[in-house]
Enzyme design. Structure first.
Site, PDB file in Angstrom:
ATOM      1  CD  GLU A 224      -4.681  11.777   1.327  1.00 47.87           C
ATOM      2  OE1 GLU A 224      -4.912  10.919   2.170  1.00 47.87           O
ATOM      3  OE2 GLU A 224      -4.921  11.621   0.107  1.00 47.87           O
ATOM      4  CG  ASP A 277      -4.862  17.299   3.009  1.00 47.53           C
ATOM      5  OD1 ASP A 277      -5.699  16.379   2.860  1.00 47.53           O
ATOM      6  OD2 ASP A 277      -4.246  17.486   4.083  1.00 47.53           O
ATOM      7  CD  GLU A 353      -3.974  13.091  -5.468  1.00 45.52           C
ATOM      8  OE1 GLU A 353      -4.911  12.344  -5.165  1.00 45.52           O
ATOM      9  OE2 GLU A 353      -2.960  13.222  -4.755  1.00 45.52           O
TER      10      GLU A 353
HETATM   11  O1  G3I Z   1      -0.618  -3.926  -6.327  1.00 46.42           O
HETATM   12  C1  G3I Z   1      -1.704  -4.626  -5.710  1.00 46.42           C
HETATM   13  C2  G3I Z   1      -2.006  -5.907  -6.453  1.00 46.42           C
HETATM   14  O2  G3I Z   1      -0.888  -6.768  -6.346  1.00 46.42           O
HETATM   15  C3  G3I Z   1      -3.249  -6.572  -5.837  1.00 46.42           C
HETATM   16  O3  G3I Z   1      -3.590  -7.684  -6.576  1.00 46.42           O
HETATM   17  C4  G3I Z   1      -4.407  -5.587  -5.850  1.00 46.42           C
HETATM   18  C5  G3I Z   1      -5.658  -6.165  -5.162  1.00 46.42           C
HETATM   19  O4  G3I Z   1      -6.456  -5.160  -4.601  1.00 46.42           O
HETATM   20  O5  G3I Z   1      -4.036  -4.414  -5.156  1.00 46.42           O
HETATM   21  C6  G3I Z   1      -2.930  -3.755  -5.745  1.00 46.42           C
HETATM   22  O6  G3I Z   1      -2.642  -2.606  -4.999  1.00 46.42           O
HETATM   23  C7  G3I Z   1      -3.554  -1.545  -5.110  1.00 46.42           C
HETATM   24  C8  G3I Z   1      -2.796  -0.321  -5.625  1.00 46.42           C
HETATM   25  O7  G3I Z   1      -3.651   0.798  -5.625  1.00 46.42           O
HETATM   26  C9  G3I Z   1      -2.264  -0.525  -7.046  1.00 46.42           C
HETATM   27  O8  G3I Z   1      -3.312  -0.651  -7.948  1.00 46.42           O
HETATM   28  C10 G3I Z   1      -4.130  -1.267  -3.744  1.00 46.42           C
HETATM   29  O9  G3I Z   1      -4.970  -2.364  -3.335  1.00 46.42           O
HETATM   30  C11 G3I Z   1      -4.940  -0.013  -3.764  1.00 46.42           C
HETATM   31  O10 G3I Z   1      -5.338   0.330  -2.423  1.00 46.42           O
HETATM   32  C12 G3I Z   1      -4.101   1.116  -4.317  1.00 46.42           C
HETATM   33  O11 G3I Z   1      -4.922   2.245  -4.370  1.00 46.42           O
HETATM   34  C13 G3I Z   1      -4.250   3.469  -4.573  1.00 46.42           C
HETATM   35  C14 G3I Z   1      -4.578   4.424  -3.433  1.00 46.42           C
HETATM   36  O12 G3I Z   1      -3.952   5.672  -3.680  1.00 46.42           O
HETATM   37  C15 G3I Z   1      -4.110   3.916  -2.088  1.00 46.42           C
HETATM   38  O13 G3I Z   1      -4.561   4.763  -1.090  1.00 46.42           O
HETATM   39  C16 G3I Z   1      -4.729   4.060  -5.891  1.00 46.42           C
HETATM   40  O14 G3I Z   1      -4.320   3.221  -6.957  1.00 46.42           O
HETATM   41  C17 G3I Z   1      -4.139   5.447  -6.049  1.00 46.42           C
HETATM   42  O15 G3I Z   1      -4.720   6.052  -7.194  1.00 46.42           O
HETATM   43  C18 G3I Z   1      -4.472   6.280  -4.820  1.00 46.42           C
HETATM   44  O16 G3I Z   1      -3.984   7.562  -4.968  1.00 46.42           O
HETATM   45  C19 G3I Z   1      -4.322   8.467  -3.913  1.00 46.42           C
HETATM   46  C20 G3I Z   1      -3.242   9.522  -3.884  1.00 46.42           C
HETATM   47  O17 G3I Z   1      -1.979   8.934  -3.735  1.00 46.42           O
HETATM   48  C21 G3I Z   1      -3.493  10.499  -2.734  1.00 46.42           C
HETATM   49  N1  G3I Z   1      -4.804  11.066  -2.826  1.00 46.42           N
HETATM   50  C22 G3I Z   1      -5.906  10.114  -2.957  1.00 46.42           C
HETATM   51  C23 G3I Z   1      -5.663   9.190  -4.135  1.00 46.42           C
HETATM   52  C24 G3I Z   1      -6.835   8.293  -4.361  1.00 46.42           C
HETATM   53  O18 G3I Z   1      -7.006   7.413  -3.271  1.00 46.42           O
END
Ligand code: G3I
Length: 451
Positions: A224, A277, A353
């Protein structure tokens, strides 16, 4: 399943359980003097995947048609493995969390091992997990992941080395221990210099790519880096470009991308290095910006082996526009061949993805909705339309992997982004039964494509 097959299957699962569950240093792993991780796996462990599918699984189109009217679950051993419909043509993959592969007896873990032959980690291969503080490396989840991939006979993707999100803020600060926000550091002239950022990027990428030289087949070197028509800047929440600057004075701020790819290539000459991206599925300006940037990099001698289309799409996605944008990026194959004749024919696109938001049209504002058979059928039709389009590029040797972003409808980021809502984006239902979309994907293996 025959009794013999059942016994073998149970024995293999038990062997894998033992190796996955044992805590502490595992005898199956070692790190050499150069920092490369090596796996030493038993024959029984690497046949885990095959043990999950019965010999009676029928891969014919007729059998697939029949399955559609029955209920099957992700781990059922008499159900064909999804990836096998496409074996030798394209890899079919899935992204999951580190916590989804700890128990080989878990039905979802079995489903991952059985149906897919390329894997991504949703979160734990990102810098905030691996390198949360200066000098601190946390490889535990990534090591478990590559070992699981090897045992399941799958390729693994390293997602991702550089991204503006899930990157610890210390990377950008003059003093890594500075507790102020990046905005406050910027205002106080306390961000790091271009030179320091280059050193940090190079060290991280060298260390990580070297460690997984033997076990990661594909890297998303940068994720990205673009906004709608050019490189992301601070206004787009990304500090990379502004701190690194336009080092070569060519008027473009993509120099940090070049530094990252050069470091990855230096660490592993043979690695498959990609840039990844979103929105290129529909946005012409971003697709053009990607094409232009990668062409520029290639002409400078930076070998970028592939471009990833994330493909977070919606059920109303326009496949014709998407096809046009893939075609545009496919044009980079010619530039690649010209710039790197010794690697002629190796440029690829991956669908990295893939998932499908269902809250569109009159449902767009809803959060909780009871999805009907009709909704699932509509989704299956769109997935089939997409797969047929992808397969045209597969058979032209341009797309070599299609990866779904999540194992099932419950395990999907689309249930919490952009807000809490009960989406139904994937191929497997919340009770782990196979959805019409699952069969629709398999069906695309039987569509005739034209050269
Ligand atoms: O690990 C913490 C946990 O301790 C806490 O209790 C919880 C509360 O919200 O959050 C947990 O972390 C989360 C993490 O995923 C693990 O589940 C984050 O808040 C959350 O923001 C994070 O989101 C990830 C996201 O990337 C971040 O931008 C998604 O799982 C993941 O699927 C996503 O993947 C991205 C790709 O890398 C790039 N392209 C877009 C895609 C979707 O956003």
């Amino acid at each position: 399943m025959s009794t013999f097959k059942r016994i073998i299957s149970a024995a293999l699962a038990a062997a894998l359980a033992l190796s996955l569950c044992s805590c502490g240093e595992k005898p199956t792993r070692s790190v050499d003097e150069q920092g490369v991780l090596h796996l030493d796996l038993e024959e029984t462990e690497v046949s885990y995947k095959d043990s999950l599918t019965d010999d009676s699984a029928d891969y014919s189109q007729e059998a697939l048609e029949k399955m559609k009217s029955e209920t099957h679950y992700i781990e059922d051993s008499d159900v064909p493995a999804l990836y096998k419909y496409f074996d030798g043509r394209v890899r079919i993959g899935v992204a999951f969390g580190a916590n989804q592969i700890t128990d080989p007896e878990d039905r979802n873990t079995k489903g991952i091992a059985k149906h897919y032959n390329i894997y991504s980690l949703g979160n734990e291969f990102k810098p905030d997990c691996i390198n949360p503080a200066e000098g601190v490396y946390n490889f535990e989840h990534a090591d478990n992941f590559v070992e699981f991939g090897a045992k399941a006979g799958a390729y693994v993707r390293g997602h991702t080395l550089l991204w503006h999100s899930q990157i610890p803020q210390w990377w950008f600060k003059a003093d890594p221990a500075d507790t102020r926000s990046l905005a406050d550091c910027a205002a106080a002239d306390a961000l790091c210099t271009s030179e320091v950022l280059q050193e940090r990027i190079t060290k991280y990428i060298t260390d990580v790519v070297t460690r997984y030289k033997d076990t990661v087949q594909v890297w998303d070197v940068c994720n990205e880096v673009l906004n709608a028509d050019g490189i992301r800047r601070i206004a787009d929440d990304s500090y990379w470009a502004d701190i690194m600057g336009d080092i070569d004075g060519d008027g473009y701020y993509d120099d940090y991308v070049e530094v990252a790819f050069r470091a990855a290539r230096a660490a592993d000459e043979d690695a498959f290095l990609m840039i990844n991206d979103f929105n290129m599925e529909w946005q012409g300006s971003k697709t053009k910006a990607m094409y232009d940037m990668i062409e520029r990099l290639m002409r400078k001698g930076v070998r970028v082996d592939g471009v990833g289309f994330q493909s977070h799409i919606s059920v109303d996605c326009d496949v014709a526009t998407y096809r046009r944008n893939i075609e545009k990026i496919a044009g980079l194959a010619e530039v690649y061949d010209e710039c790197f004749p010794e690697h002629k024919g190796e440029f690829r696109i991956q669908i990295t993805e893939l998932d499908m938001n269902m809250f569109v049209g009159s449902l767009a504002e809803k959060s909780f909705y009871k999805w009907t058979d009709e909704d699932f059928k509509r989704q299956a039709i769109k997935y089939k339309e997409l797969m047929d389009m992808f397969m045209e590029f597969v058979d032209r040797d341009l797309i070599d992997a299609i990866i779904f972003w999540g194992t099932d409808d419950e395990n999907s980021w689309l249930n919490s982004t952009p807000k809490l809502r009960r989406n139904a984006a994937l191929l497997v239902d919340r009770d782990f039964s196979l959805k019409p979309a699952f069969y629709a994907i398999a069906e695309a293996a039987f569509t005739k494509t034209e050269e």
